[in-house]
Write a protein that holds these residues in place. Structure first.
Motif, PDB file in Angstrom:
ATOM      1  N   ASN A 190     -13.349  -4.088  15.760  1.00  9.81           N
ATOM      2  CA  ASN A 190     -12.173  -3.178  16.345  1.00  9.81           C
ATOM      3  C   ASN A 190     -10.988  -3.979  15.882  1.00  9.81           C
ATOM      4  OD1 ASN A 190     -13.863  -1.448  17.457  1.00  9.81           O
ATOM      5  ND2 ASN A 190     -14.173  -2.604  19.493  1.00  9.81           N
ATOM      6  N   GLU A 191     -10.946  -5.333  15.926  1.00 14.06           N
ATOM      7  CA  GLU A 191      -9.577  -5.796  15.736  1.00 14.06           C
ATOM      8  C   GLU A 191      -9.418  -5.683  14.161  1.00 14.06           C
ATOM      9  OE1 GLU A 191      -7.568 -10.374  15.941  1.00 14.06           O
ATOM     10  OE2 GLU A 191      -9.692 -10.129  16.247  1.00 14.06           O
ATOM     11  N   LEU A 192     -10.142  -5.714  13.414  1.00 15.92           N
ATOM     12  CA  LEU A 192     -10.104  -5.533  11.812  1.00 15.92           C
ATOM     13  C   LEU A 192      -9.443  -4.188  11.683  1.00 15.92           C
ATOM     14  CD1 LEU A 192     -10.609  -6.314   8.976  1.00 15.92           C
ATOM     15  CD2 LEU A 192     -12.931  -5.279   9.074  1.00 15.92           C
ATOM     16  N   LYS A 193     -10.367  -3.043  12.295  1.00 15.53           N
ATOM     17  CA  LYS A 193      -9.705  -1.819  12.051  1.00 15.53           C
ATOM     18  C   LYS A 193      -8.352  -1.483  12.661  1.00 15.53           C
ATOM     19  CE  LYS A 193     -14.098   0.556  12.190  1.00 15.53           C
ATOM     20  NZ  LYS A 193     -15.226   1.337  12.700  1.00 15.53           N
ATOM     21  N   PHE A 194      -7.990  -2.012  13.647  1.00 11.40           N
ATOM     22  CA  PHE A 194      -6.817  -2.034  14.272  1.00 11.40           C
ATOM     23  C   PHE A 194      -5.523  -2.689  13.381  1.00 11.40           C
ATOM     24  CE2 PHE A 194      -3.280  -3.821  16.807  1.00 11.40           C
ATOM     25  CZ  PHE A 194      -2.568  -2.678  17.452  1.00 11.40           C
ATOM     26  N   LEU A 195      -5.770  -3.838  12.803  1.00 14.58           N
ATOM     27  CA  LEU A 195      -5.020  -4.407  11.977  1.00 14.58           C
ATOM     28  C   LEU A 195      -4.667  -3.632  10.649  1.00 14.58           C
ATOM     29  CD1 LEU A 195      -6.216  -8.181  12.418  1.00 14.58           C
ATOM     30  CD2 LEU A 195      -3.901  -7.117  13.097  1.00 14.58           C
ATOM     31  N   GLN A 230      -2.106  -1.095  10.986  1.00 18.80           N
ATOM     32  CA  GLN A 230      -0.719  -1.493  10.928  1.00 18.80           C
ATOM     33  C   GLN A 230      -0.011  -1.755   9.610  1.00 18.80           C
ATOM     34  OE1 GLN A 230       0.071  -0.742  14.212  1.00 18.80           O
ATOM     35  NE2 GLN A 230      -2.024  -0.495  14.511  1.00 18.80           N
ATOM     36  N   MET A 231      -1.022  -2.136   8.690  1.00 15.52           N
ATOM     37  CA  MET A 231      -0.477  -2.651   7.523  1.00 15.52           C
ATOM     38  C   MET A 231       0.164  -1.428   6.656  1.00 15.52           C
ATOM     39  SD  MET A 231      -3.502  -4.827   6.283  1.00 15.52           S
ATOM     40  CE  MET A 231      -4.175  -6.511   7.297  1.00 15.52           C
ATOM     41  N   ASN A 232       0.945  -1.984   5.501  1.00 11.39           N
ATOM     42  CA  ASN A 232       1.472  -1.249   4.595  1.00 11.39           C
ATOM     43  C   ASN A 232       0.882  -1.437   3.268  1.00 11.39           C
ATOM     44  OD1 ASN A 232       2.097  -3.833   3.690  1.00 11.39           O
ATOM     45  ND2 ASN A 232       4.133  -3.784   4.289  1.00 11.39           N
ATOM     46  N   THR A 233       1.153  -1.411   2.327  1.00 11.08           N
ATOM     47  CA  THR A 233       0.572  -1.675   0.857  1.00 11.08           C
ATOM     48  C   THR A 233       0.162  -3.082   0.387  1.00 11.08           C
ATOM     49  OG1 THR A 233       2.526  -1.325  -0.390  1.00 11.08           O
ATOM     50  CG2 THR A 233       0.899   0.550   0.121  1.00 11.08           C
ATOM     51  N   ASN A 234       0.758  -4.171   1.087  1.00 11.77           N
ATOM     52  CA  ASN A 234       0.808  -5.332   0.746  1.00 11.77           C
ATOM     53  C   ASN A 234      -0.827  -5.863   1.074  1.00 11.77           C
ATOM     54  OD1 ASN A 234       3.366  -5.538  -0.114  1.00 11.77           O
ATOM     55  ND2 ASN A 234       4.061  -6.244   1.702  1.00 11.77           N
ATOM     56  N   LEU A 277      -6.469  -9.617   3.387  1.00  9.31           N
ATOM     57  CA  LEU A 277      -6.963  -8.403   4.036  1.00  9.31           C
ATOM     58  C   LEU A 277      -5.858  -7.470   3.728  1.00  9.31           C
ATOM     59  CD1 LEU A 277      -8.562  -7.024   6.367  1.00  9.31           C
ATOM     60  CD2 LEU A 277      -6.648  -7.550   7.987  1.00  9.31           C
ATOM     61  N   SER A 278      -6.400  -6.167   3.311  1.00 16.81           N
ATOM     62  CA  SER A 278      -5.516  -5.139   2.823  1.00 16.81           C
ATOM     63  C   SER A 278      -5.860  -3.931   3.707  1.00 16.81           C
ATOM     64  CB  SER A 278      -5.693  -4.638   1.467  1.00 16.81           C
ATOM     65  OG  SER A 278      -6.990  -3.903   1.180  1.00 16.81           O
ATOM     66  N   ARG A 279      -5.216  -2.731   3.538  1.00 18.81           N
ATOM     67  CA  ARG A 279      -5.216  -1.663   4.137  1.00 18.81           C
ATOM     68  C   ARG A 279      -6.742  -1.049   4.150  1.00 18.81           C
ATOM     69  NH1 ARG A 279      -1.672   1.539   7.018  1.00 18.81           N
ATOM     70  NH2 ARG A 279      -2.093   3.586   7.345  1.00 18.81           N
ATOM     71  N   THR A 280      -7.332  -1.349   3.110  1.00 20.06           N
ATOM     72  CA  THR A 280      -8.787  -0.531   2.770  1.00 20.06           C
ATOM     73  C   THR A 280      -9.815  -1.539   2.620  1.00 20.06           C
ATOM     74  OG1 THR A 280      -8.240  -0.783   0.422  1.00 20.06           O
ATOM     75  CG2 THR A 280      -7.732   1.261   1.617  1.00 20.06           C
ATOM     76  N   ARG A 281      -9.590  -2.897   2.641  1.00 16.59           N
ATOM     77  CA  ARG A 281     -10.709  -3.845   2.707  1.00 16.59           C
ATOM     78  C   ARG A 281     -10.482  -5.443   2.913  1.00 16.59           C
ATOM     79  NH1 ARG A 281      -8.176  -4.132  -2.487  1.00 16.59           N
ATOM     80  NH2 ARG A 281      -8.487  -5.676  -3.807  1.00 16.59           N
ATOM     81  N   LEU A 282     -11.430  -6.159   3.130  1.00 12.93           N
ATOM     82  CA  LEU A 282     -11.407  -7.678   3.336  1.00 12.93           C
ATOM     83  C   LEU A 282     -11.858  -8.082   1.988  1.00 12.93           C
ATOM     84  CD1 LEU A 282     -11.870  -9.634   6.290  1.00 12.93           C
ATOM     85  CD2 LEU A 282     -12.732 -10.327   4.282  1.00 12.93           C
TER      86      LEU A 282
END
Length: 268
Positions: free
Chosen positions: A187-192, A195-199, A241-246
């Motif tokens: 849940n924490e992973l999906k929430f973070l 909040q992310m941009n493309t970085n 960590l990115s918007r789509t994967r770890l």
């Protein structure tokens, strides 16, 4: 002359007697035959209408029986339809009652969530004040970083835009009394990630060559409950960590950083 007359008279009498006898016989037989003839004609005339009348009565009875049977079927169908309508009405009443009860429960839950949200806002304000103090204090020492922060649950996160190597992110977080990110659950992973941009952001997960496994900062084991593929250390020993994967990469690549601090670690 007298004999001839008598003889004639006698012959004439004979004939008349025969005629009388025949006439009497005819009179005796005539009424019977006439009666028979008279009786035969009315029975024929009566039999035909009686047959027609019986046929009409049979057809009428058949039609009545058919109508009664159809009426009985229609009555049964109407009764079934009425019973179905009663059942539907009862079901709708039960649904209405359940929806009303559910609405009341949702109202209670909504009030509870509002109270919880107010509590979180108070915690967030506290987190903002404490984080601002920490960052401002370190900035007075000559180290400044650009980023943004927010809180989730019992944690506050600071996203540092300045790109650094993995060890540089770890040191920057430490300089601000923070720690490089450690993810506790999915849940924490999906929430973070929301909040992310493309970085890409370095996090506190690194491959320990001496122990031969991935460890979080503080030697915490990497949990497979995160439902992600375990990084392959051959492609890099530091996780980002990115918007789509770890994923993982060479520790000397320059990425942004995510620092964290638990609310229970702030000074009272």
């Amino acid at each position: 002359m007298g004999d001839d007359e008598v003889t004639y008279t006698t012959v004439k009498f004979h004939k008349s007697s025969d005629l009388q006898n025949r006439g009497r016989a005819d009179e005796k037989q005539g009424p019977r035959e006439a009666g028979r003839r008279e009786c035969l004609v009315p029975w024929h005339l009566i039999a035909i209408p009686l047959g027609v009348l019986c046929s009409i009565l049979l057809v009428t009875v058949a039609v009545l029986v058919t109508n009664i049977f159809q009426y009985s079927q229609e009555k049964n169908e109407l009764q079934r339809s009425l019973n179905n309508l009663h059942q539907e009405k009862s079901t709708m009443q039960n649904d209405s009652y359940l929806k009303k009860e559910m609405f009341q429960n949702k109202s209670i839950e909504c009030d509870a969530l509002k109270d919880h949200l107010s509590s979180l806002n108070r915690t967030l304000n506290r987190c903002y004040q404490e984080t601002k103090v920490v960052l401002d204090y370190k900035q007075h020492r000559g180290t400044s970083v650009e980023g943004h922060w927010f809180c989730y649950g019992i944690k506050c996160y600071y996203f540092i835009i300045n790109k650094k190597i993995w060890i540089g992110c770890k040191q920057t977080c430490c300089d601000h009394s923070l720690s490089l990110l450690k993810i506790d659950d999915e849940n924490e992973l999906k929430f973070l990630q929301l909040q992310m941009n493309t970085n890409n952001y370095w996090i506190g997960l690194k491959y320990d060559e001496t122990k031969g496994k991935w460890l979080w900062i503080g030697d915490g084991p990497f949990k497979h409950e995160l439902n992600i593929t375990v990084p392959n250390p051959k492609t890099g020993k530091c996780a980002f960590l990115s918007r789509t994967r770890l994923d993982n990469d060479n520790c000397f690549k320059s990425y942004s950083c995510i620092c964290e601090k638990r609310l229970d670690k702030f000074p009272d």
